[in-house]
Design a protein around this motif. Structure first.
Motif, PDB file in Angstrom:
ATOM      1  N   MET A   1     -51.893   3.809  21.278  1.00  0.00           N
ATOM      2  CA  MET A   1     -50.767   3.250  21.204  1.00  0.00           C
ATOM      3  C   MET A   1     -51.169   2.019  20.831  1.00  0.00           C
ATOM      4  O   MET A   1     -51.527   1.157  21.377  1.00  0.00           O
ATOM      5  CB  MET A   1     -50.206   3.233  23.013  1.00  0.00           C
ATOM      6  N   ASN A   2     -50.397   0.915  20.043  1.00  0.00           N
ATOM      7  CA  ASN A   2     -50.202  -0.255  20.015  1.00  0.00           C
ATOM      8  C   ASN A   2     -49.926  -1.068  21.158  1.00  0.00           C
ATOM      9  O   ASN A   2     -48.821  -1.029  22.081  1.00  0.00           O
ATOM     10  CB  ASN A   2     -49.176  -1.329  18.419  1.00  0.00           C
ATOM     11  N   PRO A   3     -50.587  -2.130  21.685  1.00  0.00           N
ATOM     12  CA  PRO A   3     -51.142  -2.871  22.693  1.00  0.00           C
ATOM     13  C   PRO A   3     -50.464  -3.870  22.650  1.00  0.00           C
ATOM     14  O   PRO A   3     -49.604  -4.010  23.899  1.00  0.00           O
ATOM     15  CB  PRO A   3     -52.672  -3.001  23.036  1.00  0.00           C
ATOM     16  N   ILE A   4     -49.856  -4.515  21.343  1.00  0.00           N
ATOM     17  CA  ILE A   4     -48.290  -5.211  21.673  1.00  0.00           C
ATOM     18  C   ILE A   4     -47.428  -4.529  22.295  1.00  0.00           C
ATOM     19  O   ILE A   4     -46.634  -5.403  23.436  1.00  0.00           O
ATOM     20  CB  ILE A   4     -48.190  -5.056  19.603  1.00  0.00           C
ATOM     21  N   TYR A   5     -46.895  -3.689  22.664  1.00  0.00           N
ATOM     22  CA  TYR A   5     -45.371  -2.491  23.151  1.00  0.00           C
ATOM     23  C   TYR A   5     -45.817  -2.823  24.994  1.00  0.00           C
ATOM     24  O   TYR A   5     -44.886  -3.590  25.458  1.00  0.00           O
ATOM     25  CB  TYR A   5     -45.766  -1.150  23.500  1.00  0.00           C
ATOM     26  N   HIS A   6     -47.375  -3.950  25.773  1.00  0.00           N
ATOM     27  CA  HIS A   6     -47.759  -4.148  26.946  1.00  0.00           C
ATOM     28  C   HIS A   6     -46.578  -5.071  26.804  1.00  0.00           C
ATOM     29  O   HIS A   6     -46.552  -5.704  27.935  1.00  0.00           O
ATOM     30  CB  HIS A   6     -48.762  -4.219  27.380  1.00  0.00           C
ATOM     31  N   GLN A   7     -46.902  -6.233  26.209  1.00  0.00           N
ATOM     32  CA  GLN A   7     -46.057  -7.624  25.982  1.00  0.00           C
ATOM     33  C   GLN A   7     -44.150  -7.481  26.107  1.00  0.00           C
ATOM     34  O   GLN A   7     -43.803  -8.729  26.382  1.00  0.00           O
ATOM     35  CB  GLN A   7     -46.738  -8.513  24.961  1.00  0.00           C
ATOM     36  N   ALA A   8     -43.931  -6.157  26.330  1.00  0.00           N
ATOM     37  CA  ALA A   8     -42.231  -6.573  26.262  1.00  0.00           C
ATOM     38  C   ALA A   8     -41.721  -7.158  27.473  1.00  0.00           C
ATOM     39  O   ALA A   8     -42.248  -6.528  28.150  1.00  0.00           O
ATOM     40  CB  ALA A   8     -41.971  -4.566  25.945  1.00  0.00           C
ATOM     41  N   THR A   9     -40.849  -7.661  27.128  1.00  0.00           N
ATOM     42  CA  THR A   9     -40.088  -8.644  28.274  1.00  0.00           C
ATOM     43  C   THR A   9     -38.537  -7.923  28.079  1.00  0.00           C
ATOM     44  O   THR A   9     -38.240  -7.644  26.600  1.00  0.00           O
ATOM     45  CB  THR A   9     -40.416 -10.000  28.109  1.00  0.00           C
ATOM     46  N   PHE A  10     -37.108  -7.330  29.755  1.00  0.00           N
ATOM     47  CA  PHE A  10     -35.807  -7.600  28.845  1.00  0.00           C
ATOM     48  C   PHE A  10     -35.564  -9.233  29.004  1.00  0.00           C
ATOM     49  O   PHE A  10     -35.910 -10.294  29.421  1.00  0.00           O
ATOM     50  CB  PHE A  10     -35.887  -7.270  30.469  1.00  0.00           C
ATOM     51  N   ILE A  11     -35.039  -9.222  27.767  1.00  0.00           N
ATOM     52  CA  ILE A  11     -33.881 -10.881  27.231  1.00  0.00           C
ATOM     53  C   ILE A  11     -33.361 -10.193  27.435  1.00  0.00           C
ATOM     54  O   ILE A  11     -32.296 -11.082  28.790  1.00  0.00           O
ATOM     55  CB  ILE A  11     -34.098 -10.248  25.904  1.00  0.00           C
ATOM     56  N   LYS A  12     -31.754  -9.096  27.295  1.00  0.00           N
ATOM     57  CA  LYS A  12     -30.767  -9.515  28.130  1.00  0.00           C
ATOM     58  C   LYS A  12     -30.051  -8.176  27.440  1.00  0.00           C
ATOM     59  O   LYS A  12     -30.432  -7.523  26.344  1.00  0.00           O
ATOM     60  CB  LYS A  12     -29.625 -10.800  27.851  1.00  0.00           C
ATOM     61  N   SER A  13     -28.936  -7.865  28.541  1.00  0.00           N
ATOM     62  CA  SER A  13     -28.231  -6.972  27.983  1.00  0.00           C
ATOM     63  C   SER A  13     -27.317  -7.183  27.602  1.00  0.00           C
ATOM     64  O   SER A  13     -26.290  -8.000  28.133  1.00  0.00           O
ATOM     65  CB  SER A  13     -27.818  -5.777  29.352  1.00  0.00           C
ATOM     66  N   SER A  14     -26.457  -7.153  26.382  1.00  0.00           N
ATOM     67  CA  SER A  14     -25.579  -7.390  25.382  1.00  0.00           C
ATOM     68  C   SER A  14     -23.884  -6.290  25.091  1.00  0.00           C
ATOM     69  O   SER A  14     -24.317  -5.355  24.477  1.00  0.00           O
ATOM     70  CB  SER A  14     -25.966  -7.793  23.905  1.00  0.00           C
ATOM     71  N   PRO A  15     -23.436  -6.214  25.923  1.00  0.00           N
ATOM     72  CA  PRO A  15     -22.184  -5.650  25.798  1.00  0.00           C
ATOM     73  C   PRO A  15     -21.257  -5.592  24.265  1.00  0.00           C
ATOM     74  O   PRO A  15     -20.913  -4.736  24.206  1.00  0.00           O
ATOM     75  CB  PRO A  15     -21.125  -6.302  26.979  1.00  0.00           C
ATOM     76  N   THR A  16     -21.683  -7.046  23.469  1.00  0.00           N
ATOM     77  CA  THR A  16     -20.887  -7.144  22.722  1.00  0.00           C
ATOM     78  C   THR A  16     -21.826  -7.810  21.355  1.00  0.00           C
ATOM     79  O   THR A  16     -22.470  -8.807  21.963  1.00  0.00           O
ATOM     80  CB  THR A  16     -19.858  -7.345  22.580  1.00  0.00           C
ATOM     81  N   LEU A  17     -22.090  -7.973  19.849  1.00  0.00           N
ATOM     82  CA  LEU A  17     -22.705  -8.248  19.237  1.00  0.00           C
ATOM     83  C   LEU A  17     -22.683  -9.442  19.251  1.00  0.00           C
ATOM     84  O   LEU A  17     -23.536 -10.818  18.565  1.00  0.00           O
ATOM     85  CB  LEU A  17     -22.249  -7.818  17.897  1.00  0.00           C
ATOM     86  N   THR A  18     -21.683 -10.020  19.516  1.00  0.00           N
ATOM     87  CA  THR A  18     -22.050 -11.820  19.610  1.00  0.00           C
ATOM     88  C   THR A  18     -22.730 -12.291  20.410  1.00  0.00           C
ATOM     89  O   THR A  18     -22.973 -13.285  20.645  1.00  0.00           O
ATOM     90  CB  THR A  18     -20.116 -12.468  19.513  1.00  0.00           C
TER      91      THR A  18
END
Ligand code: GDP
Ligand code: MG
Length: 64
Positions: A1-18
């Protein structure tokens, strides 16, 4: 598994594309019924215990 995935962070939850984050980089979609294990899979892939919130009961629908 590519270790780049370990750096994942939550940015935001977006109910609409805007209000979605800027369209840049690569995007991966996860689809599956409620309680299938999507959040658990994300946490396993990123090796983070609480990046995604998981529910208590496997295979049990909590939403009507
Ligand atoms: N037996 C089993 N349970 C799992 C597996 N993956 C996830 N679960 C459990 O299924 C429940 C729902 O998982 P969750 O990741 O919250 O599902 P989501 O609704 O798809 O995000 C949790 O109790 C997990 O611990 C698996 O591969 N096997
Ligand atoms: Mg989930």
């Amino acid at each position: 598994m590519n270790p780049i995935y370990h750096q994942a962070t939550f940015i935001k939850s977006s109910p609409t594309l805007t209000v979605a984050p800027k369209d840049e980089g690569k995007e991966i979609a996860f689809a599956g019924r409620s309680n299938a294990g999507k959040s658990s899979a994300l946490n396993a892939i990123t090796r983070q215990s609480s990046l995604a919130r998981t529910s208590k009961n496997a295979g049990t629908h909590t939403n009507a």
